[in-house]
Design a protein around this motif. Structure first.
Motif, mmCIF file in Angstrom:
data_model
loop_
_atom_site.group_PDB
_atom_site.id
_atom_site.type_symbol
_atom_site.label_atom_id
_atom_site.label_comp_id
_atom_site.label_asym_id
_atom_site.label_seq_id
_atom_site.Cartn_x
_atom_site.Cartn_y
_atom_site.Cartn_z
ATOM 1 N N ILE A 141 45.556 44.145 45.691
ATOM 2 C CA ILE A 141 44.313 43.449 45.386
ATOM 3 C C ILE A 141 43.670 43.044 46.702
ATOM 4 O O ILE A 141 44.373 42.670 47.639
ATOM 5 C CB ILE A 141 44.588 42.214 44.501
ATOM 6 C CG1 ILE A 141 45.145 42.662 43.145
ATOM 7 C CG2 ILE A 141 43.337 41.385 44.279
ATOM 8 C CD1 ILE A 141 45.478 41.537 42.215
ATOM 9 N N PRO A 346 33.724 45.026 40.175
ATOM 10 C CA PRO A 346 35.161 45.246 39.949
ATOM 11 C C PRO A 346 36.019 44.100 40.505
ATOM 12 O O PRO A 346 36.994 43.689 39.863
ATOM 13 C CB PRO A 346 35.440 46.559 40.686
ATOM 14 C CG PRO A 346 34.134 47.270 40.711
ATOM 15 C CD PRO A 346 33.120 46.184 40.883
ATOM 16 N N ASN A 347 35.640 43.570 41.683
ATOM 17 C CA ASN A 347 36.396 42.447 42.236
ATOM 18 C C ASN A 347 36.274 41.211 41.362
ATOM 19 O O ASN A 347 37.252 40.493 41.136
ATOM 20 C CB ASN A 347 35.899 42.131 43.654
ATOM 21 C CG ASN A 347 36.412 43.122 44.675
ATOM 22 O OD1 ASN A 347 37.537 43.607 44.567
ATOM 23 N ND2 ASN A 347 35.604 43.440 45.669
ATOM 24 N N ILE A 350 38.431 41.695 38.195
ATOM 25 C CA ILE A 350 39.870 41.521 38.441
ATOM 26 C C ILE A 350 40.197 40.030 38.596
ATOM 27 O O ILE A 350 41.223 39.554 38.089
ATOM 28 C CB ILE A 350 40.302 42.313 39.684
ATOM 29 C CG1 ILE A 350 40.294 43.811 39.374
ATOM 30 C CG2 ILE A 350 41.687 41.891 40.161
ATOM 31 C CD1 ILE A 350 41.261 44.229 38.277
ATOM 32 N N ILE A 407 43.460 47.954 38.181
ATOM 33 C CA ILE A 407 43.227 48.033 39.628
ATOM 34 C C ILE A 407 43.068 49.483 40.061
ATOM 35 O O ILE A 407 42.209 49.811 40.884
ATOM 36 C CB ILE A 407 44.379 47.339 40.378
ATOM 37 C CG1 ILE A 407 44.317 45.822 40.149
ATOM 38 C CG2 ILE A 407 44.319 47.638 41.876
ATOM 39 C CD1 ILE A 407 45.524 45.076 40.658
ATOM 40 N N LEU A 412 39.262 49.329 43.793
ATOM 41 C CA LEU A 412 38.734 48.172 44.508
ATOM 42 C C LEU A 412 38.495 48.423 45.984
ATOM 43 O O LEU A 412 37.925 47.586 46.681
ATOM 44 C CB LEU A 412 39.697 46.983 44.348
ATOM 45 C CG LEU A 412 39.978 46.562 42.909
ATOM 46 C CD1 LEU A 412 40.957 45.396 42.881
ATOM 47 C CD2 LEU A 412 38.691 46.186 42.197
#
Length: 546
Positions: A141, A346-347, A350, A407, A412
């Motif tokens: 991540i 996307p970040n 998540i 993920i 990412l």
């Protein structure tokens, strides 16, 4: 249950933890998730003794070292840089989740009442520091997302526990005062931070007095429990006391103990955290057996549906809150928008999907009293515990299992900031060692040619940015000891250079950990692992505090 039977249960739990952890690594999934599932499976095996989780055991035995360790490995620089999103999540999102969950629970169970619904909301509102740390470190991540998640999970427990205690007092006594709740939050938070700093200062002072590595490690193991107990005695936030103490010790630990102590302490703490995490996660799964006994079988199906509904509410609130909390400050502040652009969706997704609940929520649920102030049974205690357990199960297992896949699908991007900082720190460390060698002449050290040998060693490191070993020369004992002293000086120069980079916010604590470990291993290899940085050289540039 006699002592021998308790010992047998502990041994069996440890065997199960080791077996399930091995399987989890082979399956490439975070081990806490498989431990919870394993505990659930074990709870259905007939004949196994019922294991009732004592909330006091969690709060006093498990949480202090786990919170301390999580804070110790959190970068203070990155924490400060992200204090705005962390605060919005640790305070704002906890309150929003509490209100939303309470509203849904009140609608699903009208007889629960608002105070009981708020108790449930406060229990399930904070994502867990233990769960986040145990799961996130196995996933790729982006660094900033990990910092925000870890920072949020370290602080949000204080907010949730204040709301929990206020709502609990309202159920028990029948009175609820919102103004006192906010005042209590700031008071207990401030006092908890103060206790953590005091314990950290005293701990550093004691570490400076002793020179025995085992005593120093014992001090680090005792410190979180001292912080927790003192905070509880002062009616302060024990969570923030442990978090603050862990952060404070991390900023000074590099300069006040010898390399061998850091190497041994890391091994001891890694083992302790692994065992405590393993036991607590498998115990979470095993609690299903006690919950089945507490709730009539005729209500299990409906309460399961209610638990899924509350879980969906907690997840949805987080998914909505995070992009909103990222967008609104940038909308109101153009300078913030310019220096910190809006993160990619996307970040943000998540971050929103990573709200796993865990040990704190379970402990708070199990700590509900059995009776109110007038002696009546605590209303819907078993139902609140079962719904809280469902939220833990859904978020930890469902969200945790789906994170690796999400993920990979969201792509990412690769975060190379750590590698860049490592190269920068290695260059600065090698330059510091070369500058030290420039101040030394061969006549000062009975080490013919070794100064030039070390200079070549550091020149090669600068050129290739990799470490090369200096060759071992055949020499007398006197010359060998002198060379070790000289090597100690150069390693100290490197270590202080890296510490200063951390204190200047050039590199993070994660980079410091990595390079410090390399220097400590090198010190042990050449036999100077017990030598500390001299007291007069420990006064490196102090970390920024604001």
């Amino acid at each position: 249950m006699d002592n021998f039977q308790q010992l047998n249960i502990i041994i069996l739990l440890l065997i199960a933890v080791l077996a399930l952890t091995t399987i989890a690594r082979r399956l490439a999934i975070p081990y806490p998730i498989l431990l919870v599932i394993g505990g659930l499976v074990l709870s259905f095996i007939p004949g196994l003794p019922t294991i009732r989780l004592d909330p006091d055991l969690i709060f006093l035995v498990f949480l202090p070292p786990l919170l301390w360790a999580a804070a110790y490995f959190t970068s203070w620089r990155d924490f400060r840089a992200n204090v705005r999103p962390i605060t919005l999540l640790a305070v704002g999102l906890v309150i929003a989740t509490t209100v939303a969950v309470a509203s849904v629970a009140r609608a699903a169970l009208p007889e629960l009442g608002w105070t009981g619904a708020i108790v449930l909301g406060a229990i399930v509102s904070p994502p867990d520091a233990v769960s986040a740390t145990a799961i996130m470190k196995h996933l790729r991540i982006p660094r900033r997302a990990v910092t925000i998640l870890e920072g949020e999970s370290l602080v949000n427990d204080a907010t949730a526990l204040v709301l929990y205690r206020a709502a609990l007092a309202a159920v028990v006594s029948g009175k609820f005062e919102l103004s006192h709740t906010f005042m209590d939050f700031f008071l207990v938070a401030s006092m908890g931070i103060a206790v953590g700093i005091v314990v950290g200062i005293v701990c550093c002072w004691v570490l400076g007095l002793t020179e025995d590595s085992f005593s120093e490690i014992a001090i680090t193991l005792l410190a979180p429990y001292i912080a927790w107990v003192l905070a509880e005695q002062a009616h302060a936030s024990a969570v923030l006391a442990c978090v603050t103490g862990g952060l404070y010790i991390r900023q000074r630990f590099s300069a006040i103990v010898a390399p061998i102590t850091r190497i041994q302490a890391r091994a001891v703490w890694d083992l302790l955290v692994f065992i405590l995490n393993g036991i607590i996660f498998i115990l979470i799964g095993l609690q299903l057996d006690t919950l089945r006994e507490a709730v009539p079988s005729s209500r299990l199906a409906q309460l399961t549906i209610d638990g899924i509904l509350v879980s969906a509410t907690a997840i949805a609130v987080r998914l909505v809150w995070i992009p909103t909390a990222a967008w609104v400050p940038r909308l109101l502040n153009s300078s913030l928008r310019a220096r910190d652009p809006m993160p990619s969706w996307p970040n943000l997704f998540i971050l929103g999907w990573s709200g796993m609940r865990g040990v704190v929520s379970l402990a708070a649920a199990m700590a509900l009293p059995f009776v109110t102030a007038d002696g009546a049974p605590f209303p819907f205690r078993a139902e609140i515990i079962l719904i809280a357990f469902m939220v833990i199960l859904v978020t930890l297992v469902f969200q945790g299992l789906s994170l690796p896949l999400l993920i990979r699908l969201l792509d990412l991007g690769e975060d190379k900031s750590i590698e860049y900082e490592v190269r920068q720190a290695r260059e600065r460390a090698a330059t510091a060692a070369l500058n030290l060698l420039d101040t030394i002449v061969d006549e000062d050290w009975p080490v013919p040619g070794h100064i030039e040998q070390l200079r070549v060693h550091y020149d090669q490191r600068l050129q290739r940015n990799v470490a090369t070993e200096a060759s071992d020369a055949e020499c007398t004992k006197e010359i060998t000891e002198a060379f070790r002293r000289l090597r100690h000086e150069t390693l100290t120069a490197e270590r202080l250079a890296v510490i200063n980079l951390r204190n200047e916010d050039v590199i993070s604590d994660e980079v410091l950990h990595r390079l410090e470990h390399e220097l400590d291993v090198e010190a042990l290899r050449i036999g100077i692992g017990e030598l500390r940085v001299s007291p007069e050289r420990q006064h490196t540039k102090k970390p920024k505090t604001s």
